[in-house]
Write an enzyme that holds these catalytic residues in place. Structure first.
Site, mmCIF file in Angstrom:
data_model
loop_
_atom_site.group_PDB
_atom_site.id
_atom_site.type_symbol
_atom_site.label_atom_id
_atom_site.label_comp_id
_atom_site.label_asym_id
_atom_site.label_seq_id
_atom_site.Cartn_x
_atom_site.Cartn_y
_atom_site.Cartn_z
ATOM 1 N N HIS A 1 116.658 46.461 2.875
ATOM 2 C CA HIS A 1 117.501 45.452 3.519
ATOM 3 C C HIS A 1 118.796 46.022 4.082
ATOM 4 C CE1 HIS A 1 115.544 41.722 1.369
ATOM 5 N NE2 HIS A 1 114.653 42.658 1.684
ATOM 6 N N GLU B 1 105.623 46.328 -4.230
ATOM 7 C CA GLU B 1 107.058 46.251 -3.946
ATOM 8 C C GLU B 1 107.780 47.499 -4.457
ATOM 9 O OE1 GLU B 1 108.993 44.207 -2.393
ATOM 10 O OE2 GLU B 1 107.917 42.316 -2.182
ATOM 11 N N ASP C 1 110.874 48.462 2.199
ATOM 12 C CA ASP C 1 110.469 47.115 1.781
ATOM 13 C C ASP C 1 109.703 46.424 2.890
ATOM 14 O OD1 ASP C 1 110.233 44.766 0.366
ATOM 15 O OD2 ASP C 1 112.317 44.166 0.630
ATOM 16 N N HIS D 1 103.441 42.781 1.605
ATOM 17 C CA HIS D 1 103.859 42.006 2.775
ATOM 18 C C HIS D 1 104.277 42.935 3.900
ATOM 19 C CE1 HIS D 1 108.303 42.567 2.296
ATOM 20 N NE2 HIS D 1 108.007 42.628 1.009
ATOM 21 N N GLU E 1 106.824 36.943 2.771
ATOM 22 C CA GLU E 1 107.454 37.213 1.488
ATOM 23 C C GLU E 1 108.965 37.137 1.584
ATOM 24 O OE1 GLU E 1 109.130 39.307 -1.967
ATOM 25 O OE2 GLU E 1 109.409 39.779 0.155
ATOM 26 N N GLU E 2 109.509 37.564 2.730
ATOM 27 C CA GLU E 2 110.953 37.559 2.908
ATOM 28 C C GLU E 2 111.489 36.185 3.321
ATOM 29 O OE1 GLU E 2 112.531 39.910 1.859
ATOM 30 O OE2 GLU E 2 111.577 41.833 2.227
ATOM 31 N N ASP F 1 106.094 41.433 6.589
ATOM 32 C CA ASP F 1 107.282 40.852 7.217
ATOM 33 C C ASP F 1 108.521 41.542 6.678
ATOM 34 O OD1 ASP F 1 106.710 39.501 4.701
ATOM 35 O OD2 ASP F 1 108.324 38.110 5.184
#
Length: 379
Positions: free
Chosen positions: A352, A163, A101, A68, A134-135, A70
């Site tokens: 994150h 991931e 990520d 992903h 995905e997030e 995003d």
């Protein structure tokens, strides 16, 4: 050579906070198309997704990568010591939202795939499925791509999700499954009244406290062969009542459950509803329950796919990776309905976080691992 570090930097500079595409998939579509991949945008529900295939459609040997572009919001930008979308490199470390990520993972498998088909065109197909959701709620991301593949007769024989999977050192963990995840929200409705006359009210707070205690005190299981014990966490309780002389009419709460393969979302839902009904009957109040199942637990049993990835990881890092099912959820929970799937990627310590970052050397290392996986798969 295709530089995965430059591609990572270019992707980080795309402000693709869910659900904004931010230019990331436009960039990848151009990059992959120029390398001979057939690319299709599979946008749905306001979410941007990209399907890319090199090789024959529906080939019996089709290796897939999933990832992903995003990212989560940057949070307090003033707390960052670098520009969140600047992709600045300091002392061999690249900073930026999505560095770990997982824009570096996408860049690594895209670069590895492009080099592989250019240098040693395989007898088979390579498929990349890249989502922008995905997030977020994940309703129109990888699920949309898999629906598209089903409709178009596209097929992956095996898939690797890129991931971040390594907790401490590059190469120390492969994910071969994930726990299921679900959330339940409860609302207890009583009768408001004066705190000096509690007999004239029906206080929802003791009811909710009893229910939460019952749920949190219950041992769901003791773990299974490949999974730790399931967990239930009370994540909020609230009345919105600022007055100490008022018994409120309502109280709300929520629990989150991460469950292993000894349960299903349905079986746990039945248990939650039964517990709520028993407490409601005991106190003579109304308890309303809403449940959302984010994903079921799944396992790709150790075998050919995990062995393939583990050999490549050990060859490039010198580390024998642990096969694990720990952590949260990922889009592998959707891919597992299509084909065997495992996950391998970077060390995820800063994902994150403020000043999210990745070691530049790890991006090259990850690309080399993915390239070796492709060589070995099509050998």
């Amino acid at each position: 050579m295709t530089d995965p570090v430059q591609l990572t930097a270019d992707l980080i500079r795309c402000p693709s906070v869910t659900p904004d595409e931010g230019g990331a998939l436009v960039l990848l579509e151009k990059f992959l198309s120029e390398a001979g991949f057939d690319c299709t945008r599979v946008d749905r529900g306001g979410i941007a997704n990209l399907f890319a295939r090199w090789g024959q459609k529906g080939h019996a040997r089709s290796f897939g990568f999933n990832g992903h572009t995003d990212v989560v919001p940057v949070g307090d930008e003033a707390a960052w010591t670098v520009a969140p979308f600047g992709a600045e490199i300091r002392d061999g470390v690249m900073y930026g939202r999505g560095a770990t990520d997982m824009k570096s993972g996408v860049a690594a498998f895209a670069a590895a795939a492009v080099e592989f088909v250019r240098d040693t065109p395989p007898d088979g197909a390579i498929i990349l499925t890249i989502t922008g959701d995905e997030e977020g709620d994940a309703l129109d991301g990888t699920t949309a791509l898999l629906d598209f593949m089903e409709q178009e007769g596209e097929r992956m024989s095996a898939c690797l999700v890129g991931e971040p999977t390594c907790p401490n050192r590059m190469g120390d963990m492969i994910k071969i499954g994930r726990r299921g995840s679900m959330t339940a929200w409860f609302t207890v409705t009583g009768v408001q009244g004066h705190s000096a006359y509690p007999h004239r009210a029906k206080n929802p707070l003791p009811v909710m406290a009893r229910l939460m205690d019952r749920l949190a005190s219950h041992k769901l299981d003791h773990g299974t062969d490949h999974f730790d014990a399931s967990t239930l966490a009370v994540v909020t309780m609230d009345t919105g009542n600022p007055a100490t002389n008022v018994i409120p009419a309502q109280c709300t709460s929520a629990v989150n459950i991460r469950f292993n393969d000894s349960h299903t979302g349905a079986s746990l839902s039945d248990w939650l509803l039964s517990e709520a009904a028993q407490v409601a009957d005991e106190f003579g109040v109304q308890v309303d329950t809403r449940i959302k199942i984010s994903g079921e637990s799944f396992l790709t049993p150790p075998g050919a796919l995990s062995d393939l990835v583990a050999r490549a990881v050990q060859a490039e890092t010198g580390i024998q990776p642990e096969l694990s099912t720990t952590g949260g959820t990922s889009d592998a929970r959707f891919v597992k309905n299509h084909c065997p799937v495992v996950e391998f990627g970077l060390v995820g310590r800063t994902m994150h976080q403020v000043d999210e970052c990745v070691e530049v050397a790890q991006i090259h290392q990850l690309k080399n691992i993915y390239a070796r996986i492709l060589r070995d798969y099509f050998a």
